[in-house]
Design an enzyme around this catalytic site. Structure first.
Site, PDB file in Angstrom:
ATOM      1  N   THR A  71      44.298  39.142  45.942  1.00 43.35           N
ATOM      2  CA  THR A  71      43.686  40.384  46.445  1.00 43.35           C
ATOM      3  C   THR A  71      44.764  41.405  46.798  1.00 43.35           C
ATOM      4  OG1 THR A  71      41.791  39.155  47.297  1.00 43.35           O
ATOM      5  CG2 THR A  71      42.216  41.311  48.284  1.00 43.35           C
ATOM      6  N   CYS A 125      33.111  34.619  46.452  1.00 50.15           N
ATOM      7  CA  CYS A 125      33.446  35.715  47.357  1.00 50.15           C
ATOM      8  C   CYS A 125      32.208  36.507  47.763  1.00 50.15           C
ATOM      9  CB  CYS A 125      34.448  36.655  46.712  1.00 50.15           C
ATOM     10  SG  CYS A 125      35.916  35.810  46.157  1.00 50.15           S
ATOM     11  N   SER A 170      47.545  34.495  41.509  1.00 49.43           N
ATOM     12  CA  SER A 170      47.250  33.844  42.784  1.00 49.43           C
ATOM     13  C   SER A 170      47.539  32.353  42.647  1.00 49.43           C
ATOM     14  CB  SER A 170      45.783  34.067  43.146  1.00 49.43           C
ATOM     15  OG  SER A 170      45.464  33.391  44.343  1.00 49.43           O
ATOM     16  N   ASN A 198      35.890  35.854  36.427  1.00 47.59           N
ATOM     17  CA  ASN A 198      35.756  34.688  37.306  1.00 47.59           C
ATOM     18  C   ASN A 198      34.347  34.113  37.357  1.00 47.59           C
ATOM     19  OD1 ASN A 198      35.822  37.371  38.653  1.00 47.59           O
ATOM     20  ND2 ASN A 198      34.920  36.234  40.352  1.00 47.59           N
TER      21      ASN A 198
HETATM   22  N1  PLP Z   1      40.792  38.188  41.119  1.00 49.55           N
HETATM   23  C1  PLP Z   1      40.010  37.240  40.593  1.00 49.55           C
HETATM   24  C2  PLP Z   1      39.577  37.352  39.169  1.00 49.55           C
HETATM   25  C3  PLP Z   1      39.608  36.144  41.367  1.00 49.55           C
HETATM   26  O1  PLP Z   1      38.838  35.207  40.850  1.00 49.55           O
HETATM   27  C4  PLP Z   1      40.043  36.088  42.718  1.00 49.55           C
HETATM   28  C5  PLP Z   1      39.605  34.995  43.595  1.00 49.55           C
HETATM   29  O2  PLP Z   1      38.557  34.414  43.420  1.00 49.55           O
HETATM   30  C6  PLP Z   1      40.872  37.099  43.211  1.00 49.55           C
HETATM   31  C7  PLP Z   1      41.227  38.147  42.379  1.00 49.55           C
HETATM   32  C8  PLP Z   1      41.384  37.092  44.615  1.00 49.55           C
HETATM   33  O3  PLP Z   1      42.419  36.153  44.735  1.00 49.55           O
HETATM   34  P1  PLP Z   1      42.833  35.628  46.198  1.00 49.55           P
HETATM   35  O4  PLP Z   1      41.746  34.663  46.606  1.00 49.55           O
HETATM   36  O5  PLP Z   1      44.150  34.961  46.003  1.00 49.55           O
HETATM   37  O6  PLP Z   1      42.898  36.804  47.065  1.00 49.55           O
END
Ligand code: PLP
Length: 377
Positions: free
Chosen positions: A70, A323, A199, A149
């Site tokens: 993020t 999320c 990440s 995702n």
């Molecule tokens: N981008 C995508 C495509 C994700 O799937 C996620 C987490 O699910 C993120 C960004 C965010 O990553 P983080 O959990 O490390 O903040």
């Protein structure tokens, strides 16, 4: 427990936890300290950087550690619009990006930026052609994820990079590769991507560690956190040494026999798809190619109930993105499914550890859910 939610997060293998424990308890120095314990910590950070950069195919100096995907997405977007501040105020992204991209874009809209959200087709895909159609003289940023995702669809990031070059566009290209790194081909340098987010916790690393790749041509990058000057002055804050060591160890572990692991995940996905689709009323959602994500719908059965019911039996899956916690997912909405199909969308995601027995357990539990619950009218 049957864990089938590897797109939400992954278990940390023992060697990764051990590497972190050692850093926390023994190699705990501050990398900025000038005595041996500090220098050792600094060396650990740089070793970690070399490992992650090596896996991404970039130079270590072009990889900056952050606290999560993020943060990397937010930084990439704010840095890109700053870089393009004399070019314009138009952004292109997709309607199905992670909230870590969509929310900063919405904030920019409040500040006067115009954002074009490319809609996916029924299969969940967007095309480089759509980017070409939307591209303008004043476009400063194109942000496109590598793997969605929720659907597992792979997006044409390489093609978009080529397109921007061919059109001599001044727009920077950011790619959220959080779900793509070490799962599908990912080559920011070869493709000509300007910014790429990673990440750690999606590949067996700890939560609280991420990275942002920035192309060598990007000079005078806007710092995310001005302060003590860590991460080349771009992202200050004492380095999270244990997280970084864990990230690097996870990358090394994941890379061992990676092709075999990916083949295994793809086999598991195919098996899971076949089993779940054999349940009457289960339909595929999108046509995602990534080896670790499968979306289906148990048509008419609210996914929140499925997730809770299966959760009570020790089976972890997700209703769309973890999320969103119960809110209707923007990705599912963007696919324009009928109401009952949209209501029943679940995401099953796999890791190298997933077995066919896990899938059999899921199959039985989903069948039981269907037989014991009533569908919506
Ligand atoms: N981008 C995508 C495509 C994700 O799937 C996620 C987490 O699910 C993120 C960004 C965010 O990553 P983080 O959990 O490390 O903040």
């Amino acid at each position: 427990m049957i864990y089938l939610d590897h797109a939400a997060t992954t278990p940390v293998p023992r060697p990764v936890a051990d590497a972190m424990y050692q850093v926390l308890t023994e190699q705990f120095g501050n990398p900025s300290s000038q005595y041996p314990l500090g220098r050792e910590a600094k060396a650990l950070v740089e070793e970690g950087r070399a490992v992650v950069a090596g896996a991404l195919g970039c130079r270590p100096e072009n990889l900056h550690f952050t606290s999560c995907g993020t943060e990397s997405d937010n930084w990439a977007i704010s840095a890109a619009v700053w870089q393009g501040r004399h070019t314009g105020r138009h952004i292109i992204t997709t309607a199905v990006e992670h909230s870590a991209v969509l929310e900063p874009c919405k904030l920019l809209q409040q500040q006067g930026y115009e954002v074009t959200y490319l809609a996916p087709d029924k299969t969940g895909h967007v095309t480089a052609e759509q980017v070409a159609q939307a591209l303008r003289e004043d476009t400063v940023l194109v942000s496109m994820m590598l793997v969605n995702n929720e659907t597992g669809c792979i997006f044409p990031v390489q093609e978009v990079a080529r397109l921007l070059r061919e059109k001599n566009s001044r727009a920077l290209l950011h790619c959220d590769a959080v779900q793509g790194f070490l799962k599908v081909p990912c080559d920011p340098v070869g493709w000509g991507v300007d910014l790429m987010s990673l990440s750690a916790h999606k590949i067996g690393g700890p939560k609280g560690a991420g990275a942002l790749y920035t192309a060598p041509a990007l000079r005078n990058l806007r710092p995310l956190l001005p302060g003590g000057g860590q991460e080349g002055g771009l992202r200050s804050g004492t380095e999270a040494t244990a997280q970084i060591a864990g990230f690097a160890r996870a990358v090394v572990l994941r890379q061992e026999n990676l092709a075999e692991k990916l083949r295994h995940m793809a086999d598991i996905k195919a098996y899971c798809r076949e089993r779940l689709l054999s349940i009457p009323g289960v339909v595929p959602v999108g046509q995602g190619e990534a080896p670790h994500i499968l979306a289906v719908s148990l048509v008419g059965y609210p996914s929140a109930n499925i997730v809770t019911d299966l959760g009570a039996k020790g089976i972890c899956i997700s209703a769309g993105s973890a999320c969103h916690r119960g809110k209707a997912s923007h990705v599912v909405s963007a696919l324009h499914l009928d109401k009952k199909t949209a209501a029943g969308v679940i995401r099953v995601s796999f890791g190298p550890e997933t077995t066919r027995a896990d899938i059999d357990g899921l199959y039985q539990a989903l069948l039981d859910h269907k037989n014991q619950r009533f569908p919506m009218l």
